[in-house]
Motif scaffolding. Structure first.
Motif, PDB file in Angstrom:
ATOM      1  N   VAL A 103       0.850  -1.181   0.000  1.00 40.88           N
ATOM      2  CA  VAL A 103       0.000   0.000   0.000  1.00 40.88           C
ATOM      3  C   VAL A 103       0.889   1.235   0.000  1.00 40.88           C
ATOM      4  CG1 VAL A 103      -1.708   1.342   1.282  1.00 40.88           C
ATOM      5  CG2 VAL A 103      -1.893  -1.162   1.189  1.00 40.88           C
ATOM      6  N   GLY A 104       0.763   2.066  -1.031  1.00 41.93           N
ATOM      7  CA  GLY A 104       1.545   3.282  -1.116  1.00 41.93           C
ATOM      8  C   GLY A 104       0.987   4.371  -0.214  1.00 41.93           C
ATOM      9  N   ARG A 105       1.893   5.075   0.480  1.00 35.98           N
ATOM     10  CA  ARG A 105       1.473   6.147   1.382  1.00 35.98           C
ATOM     11  C   ARG A 105       2.414   7.340   1.228  1.00 35.98           C
ATOM     12  NH1 ARG A 105      -2.083   3.643   4.993  1.00 35.98           N
ATOM     13  NH2 ARG A 105      -1.716   1.426   5.395  1.00 35.98           N
ATOM     14  N   ASP A 106       1.846   8.523   1.260  1.00 34.29           N
ATOM     15  CA  ASP A 106       2.654   9.744   1.254  1.00 34.29           C
ATOM     16  C   ASP A 106       3.463   9.831   2.545  1.00 34.29           C
ATOM     17  OD1 ASP A 106       1.487  10.338  -1.140  1.00 34.29           O
ATOM     18  OD2 ASP A 106       0.125  11.860  -0.350  1.00 34.29           O
ATOM     19  N   LEU A 107       4.648  10.424   2.435  1.00 33.44           N
ATOM     20  CA  LEU A 107       5.489  10.625   3.611  1.00 33.44           C
ATOM     21  C   LEU A 107       5.836  12.084   3.843  1.00 33.44           C
ATOM     22  CD1 LEU A 107       8.145   7.758   3.884  1.00 33.44           C
ATOM     23  CD2 LEU A 107       6.520   8.510   5.619  1.00 33.44           C
ATOM     24  N   ALA A 108       6.181  12.812   2.773  1.00 35.89           N
ATOM     25  CA  ALA A 108       6.614  14.200   2.973  1.00 35.89           C
ATOM     26  C   ALA A 108       6.501  14.973   1.672  1.00 35.89           C
ATOM     27  CB  ALA A 108       8.046  14.244   3.478  1.00 35.89           C
ATOM     28  N   ALA A 109       6.256  16.276   1.805  1.00 36.39           N
ATOM     29  CA  ALA A 109       6.227  17.183   0.660  1.00 36.39           C
ATOM     30  C   ALA A 109       7.362  18.201   0.714  1.00 36.39           C
ATOM     31  CB  ALA A 109       4.887  17.903   0.592  1.00 36.39           C
ATOM     32  N   ALA A 110       8.151  18.170   1.769  1.00 36.45           N
ATOM     33  CA  ALA A 110       9.290  19.079   1.919  1.00 36.45           C
ATOM     34  C   ALA A 110      10.300  18.432   2.860  1.00 36.45           C
ATOM     35  CB  ALA A 110       8.845  20.435   2.469  1.00 36.45           C
ATOM     36  N   PRO A 111      11.607  18.678   2.624  1.00 37.05           N
ATOM     37  CA  PRO A 111      12.133  19.476   1.527  1.00 37.05           C
ATOM     38  C   PRO A 111      11.923  18.800   0.177  1.00 37.05           C
ATOM     39  CG  PRO A 111      13.926  18.469   2.759  1.00 37.05           C
ATOM     40  CD  PRO A 111      12.674  18.186   3.526  1.00 37.05           C
TER      41      PRO A 111
END
Length: 455
Positions: free
Chosen positions: A398-406
């Motif tokens: 299952v793919g999951r977002d972790l971070a948008a920055a940096p």
């Protein structure tokens, strides 16, 4: 005596010679260049023409909920300009029991060591001499003296170039982290990876070398002759090699080489070792898509069946218009099914995906996959610079977002940096194109899985 006139070959005969002779000559040339049989080469050509061998990416795979369990903070020098870090790796270079960070700084043409001492305190210093186009750094006890030496892949120039600017640079550790430079290969196609292992079974440490080049590239292995001297044997003469990890892929007790070749054919190669440094070339998987943008591989047993699989990212956009990602960018893994056969599994889409790695991020006993993005739509605040694929234990992820920055993260390493038994992450930024409002340099991401308020 009347001399009989010599008849000119008929046009049909000449045409037949051309029709048969030219393809045969091309096949012979390609066979010598790649080490493949005529049959394997014809298979590649058929696949390229058909463009239907790869399962179509499922597109916009449904992602799971975001679990923000990594806590980021910058480490090392504070940048006063747009950093261009090409590679990071984690190693206990001084063998004091604390993991350190090594990095390649393209802008300043140096390899640097961010030493952790004491725990959770980091200080950065230079190691070695100035290096043009440092692309990759690894550590290994090359001379078997008990300390870790440093291997540097030098491209000479990071952006496309056909000149033979590449070098294999080895930094000999005196045991006190003072280093002597040995240039073990010089004036060769641009070097992108150097890995170590006893490839001929003689007890010393040899090298597997990937050379991206541009129009010309190579894969070679370098036999250790002693005294920091090496001889080279070319395994493949194709441009675009990115990584050349070493592992026993077939369980026969010797070290094989796996290589990711981008650009010309977008293929994953295996070099099957006979145990004495004789290698048979195998194509493990290929993609009939010139814009696929292969960007990295890692070796890991993702399905926990006892043999090594291959994690593979495609997200390169160095030569794309405005450095923008392609619709096909994402992650996949090649399942080792035995006897050098591999099954393709798409993990998911991820614009600009780079430098995948695998570790048990959530402590449930199986390996998850993490990757970063170097080329995403950074003008959108929700564009992700890091994602992970949580292993469900049944072969699905299952793919999951972790971070948008940096943003602009092009390299990553997973390792336990704080001694709590959980893998943390270290990332490096290559800030090539705007916007630059959320950029970084070296970021340490501490894994807080299971901490209060975290899952």
């Amino acid at each position: 005596m009347t001399r009989r006139a010599v008849r000119a070959p008929s046009p049909l005969l000449l045409l037949g010679l051309i029709v048969v002779g030219v393809p045969l000559a091309l096949l012979t040339y390609e066979s010598r260049r790649t080490g493949l049989s005529y049959r394997e080469i014809l298979g590649r050509i058929s696949r390229k023409a058909a463009r239907d061998d790869r399962p179509a990416p499922p597109g916009n795979l449904a992602k799971g909920e975001t679990i923000p369990f990594l806590a980021p903070r910058p480490v090392g020098e504070t940048p006063d300009e747009k950093s261009t870090i090409s590679h990071v790796t984690v190693s206990d270079l001084d063998q004091d029991g604390l993991n350190d960070i090594l990095l390649c700084d393209v802008l300043h043409q140096r390899v640097k060591w961010i030493r952790q001492s004491p725990r959770d305190e980091y200080a950065e210093r230079l190691i070695g001499e100035e290096i043009a186009g440092p692309a990759h750094v690894e550590t290994c006890d090359l001379d078997r003296d008990g300390d870790l030496d440093v291997m540097v892949s030098a491209m000479g120039m990071i952006l496309p170039n056909n000149d033979k600017l590449g070098k294999v640079i080895l930094l000999e550790n005196d045991g006190n982290e003072d280093f002597t430079t040995h240039v073990s290969a010089d004036k060769i196609c641009r070097v992108t990876d150097v890995r170590c292992g006893d490839l001929d079974g003689d007890g010393d440490v040899d090298l597997a070398v990937g050379q991206f080049g541009y129009d010309q590239g190579e894969i070679r292995w370098m036999r250790n002759l002693g005294g920091w001297r090496y001889s080279s044997e070319i395994l493949l003469s194709l441009s675009g090699t990115i990584h050349t990890p070493v592992a026993d892929m077939d369980g026969d007790g010797d070290l094989d080489i796996v290589a990711l070749v981008s650009q010309e054919w977008e293929e994953v190669y295996g070099f099957d070792n006979d145990g004495r440094g004789g290698f048979r070339t195998r194509i493990l998987y290929g993609v009939a898509d010139d814009d696929y943008g292969s960007s990295g591989i890692a070796i890991a047993d993702l399905d926990s069946d006892g043999d090594p699989d291959i994690v593979w990212s495609n997200g390169d956009a160095f030569v794309a218009t405005d450095y923008r990602p392609m619709p096909s960018h994402g992650l996949q893994w090649l399942e080792n099914t035995g006897n050098w056969a591999f099954a393709y599994h798409r993990l998911g889409d991820f614009p600009g995906a780079y430098d995948p790695d695998a570790a048990d991020m959530d402590g449930d006993g199986d390996l998850d996959v993490v990757a970063v993005s170097g080329f995403n739509y950074w003008d959108h605040l929700e564009a992700q610079s890091m994602m992970w694929w949580e292993n469900q234990g049944d072969g699905s992820f299952v793919g999951r977002d972790l971070a948008a920055a940096p943003t602009h993260l092009i390299t990553m390493a997973l390792a336990d940096m704080n001694g709590d038994g959980l893998p943390d992450a270290v990332t490096g930024s290559m800030n090539l194109y705007p916007p630059f409002d959320r950029i970084g340099r070296i970021t340490l991401w501490i894994n807080r899985w299971g901490a209060e308020g975290e899952r």
